[in-house]
Design a protein around this motif. Structure first.
Motif, short mmCIF file in Angstrom:
data_model
loop_
_atom_site.label_atom_id
_atom_site.label_comp_id
_atom_site.label_asym_id
_atom_site.label_seq_id
_atom_site.Cartn_x
_atom_site.Cartn_y
_atom_site.Cartn_z
N ILE A 96 0.03 -9.72 -0.94
CA ILE A 96 -0.68 -9.70 -2.22
C ILE A 96 -1.99 -10.47 -2.06
O ILE A 96 -1.99 -11.61 -1.61
N GLY A 97 -3.09 -9.81 -2.41
CA GLY A 97 -4.39 -10.48 -2.32
C GLY A 97 -5.11 -10.26 -1.00
O GLY A 97 -6.05 -10.99 -0.68
N MET A 98 -4.71 -9.24 -0.23
CA MET A 98 -5.38 -8.96 1.03
C MET A 98 -6.79 -8.42 0.78
O MET A 98 -7.08 -7.86 -0.27
N THR A 99 -7.66 -8.58 1.77
CA THR A 99 -9.04 -8.08 1.67
C THR A 99 -9.05 -6.57 1.48
O THR A 99 -9.80 -6.04 0.66
N PHE A 100 -8.24 -5.87 2.27
CA PHE A 100 -8.12 -4.42 2.17
C PHE A 100 -6.70 -4.05 1.78
O PHE A 100 -5.75 -4.74 2.15
N GLN A 101 -6.55 -2.98 1.03
CA GLN A 101 -5.23 -2.55 0.58
C GLN A 101 -4.54 -1.74 1.68
O GLN A 101 -4.53 -0.51 1.66
N ILE A 102 -3.97 -2.46 2.62
CA ILE A 102 -3.28 -1.82 3.74
C ILE A 102 -1.94 -1.27 3.25
O ILE A 102 -1.21 -1.95 2.54
N PRO A 103 -1.61 -0.04 3.61
CA PRO A 103 -0.29 0.50 3.24
C PRO A 103 0.82 -0.42 3.73
O PRO A 103 0.73 -0.99 4.81
N MET A 104 1.87 -0.56 2.92
CA MET A 104 2.94 -1.50 3.25
C MET A 104 4.26 -0.79 3.49
O MET A 104 4.56 0.22 2.87
N ILE A 105 5.04 -1.36 4.38
CA ILE A 105 6.39 -0.89 4.64
C ILE A 105 7.32 -2.09 4.51
O ILE A 105 7.14 -3.11 5.18
N LEU A 106 8.30 -1.96 3.64
CA LEU A 106 9.27 -3.03 3.39
C LEU A 106 10.58 -2.66 4.06
O LEU A 106 11.10 -1.56 3.83
N THR A 107 11.12 -3.52 4.91
CA THR A 107 12.37 -3.19 5.58
C THR A 107 13.52 -3.09 4.58
O THR A 107 13.56 -3.81 3.59
N ASN A 108 14.42 -2.18 4.86
CA ASN A 108 15.50 -1.89 3.93
C ASN A 108 16.39 -3.11 3.65
O ASN A 108 16.87 -3.30 2.53
#
Length: 224
Positions: free
Chosen positions: A181-193
């Protein structure tokens, strides 16, 4: 004889500590306790006021996303990362070491472009995982390929941890302080199951600075 007694005492302390940890884990398995825990967590989040040294960009992003009232910030000691995971969990009053997570920037070195605009085929991904877990790059590749229904050949994928310079440029945060949250660029995220199955459903992350940590409900994070 003195050394032997000292060793036995240390083992007894570890055994008692492990028993206590197991009892706490069993306690958190109760649905009623989970509900009360989340209520308490959110009340504490609402009441928390940050000092002037807090990472402004992350708090501002939490406000912009509408989750500041359920986000808790922790200012930890400078040697925090020298500690064992259990001590870190105790410091944050986390339910278990399983709730301690990190955000790692991965780069697809064989991607045919340098863009992050398409979350289904991005050059970079922010992968959020537990400290007790590990990231299998083969499984990561297989998962990302399914986002495009495996239209692209495997030869276009090769994931590795992005080097520090690229990570800082993309996120604005240095090692051990990376926040999704609050990164310079909105990098796509993957959350582990495994994170989505945590009980109580909260997790602890970097908060923009090595000495700050952020915790919030998992469902609130997924929603935003």
């Amino acid at each position: 004889m003195k050394d032997l007694c000292s060793s036995n005492n240390e083992e007894n302390v570890k055994e008692r500590l492990n028993d206590l940890i197991n009892q706490v884990s069993m306690l958190y398995s109760s649905k009623n306790i989970i509900v009360h825990y989340l209520d308490h967590f959110k009340r504490k989040a609402t009441l928390t006021k940050l000092d002037d040294n807090a990472p402004e960009s992350v708090e501002k992003a939490c406000i912009d996303f509408g989750v500041r009232n359920v986000s808790r910030f922790y200012h930890v000691e400078s040697d925090y990362y020298d500690w064992e995971l259990q001590r870190r969990a105790f410091r944050l009053i986390a339910p278990s070491i399983n709730h301690l997570c990190k955000s790692v920037i991965f780069e697809n070195t064989r991607c045919s472009h340098d863009s992050i605009d398409d979350p289904l085929n991005s050059k970079y991904y922010c992968v959020i995982t537990q400290y007790v877990g590990s990231i299998n790059t083969q499984k990561l590749m297989n998962f990302v390929r399914t986002l495009k229904h495996k239209q692209l050949s495997k030869k276009y994928y090769n994931f590795r941890v992005a080097d520090e310079e690229k990570s800082v440029r993309l996120t604005g945060f240095e090692s051990n302080g990376v926040s999704p949250i609050g990164m310079t660029f909105q990098i796509p995220m993957i959350l582990t199951n495994a994170i989505t199955e945590l009980q109580p459903p909260v997790f602890y992350l970097g908060a923009g600075h090595i000495d700050w940590k952020l915790a919030l409900p998992i469902n609130s994070f997924i929603h935003i």
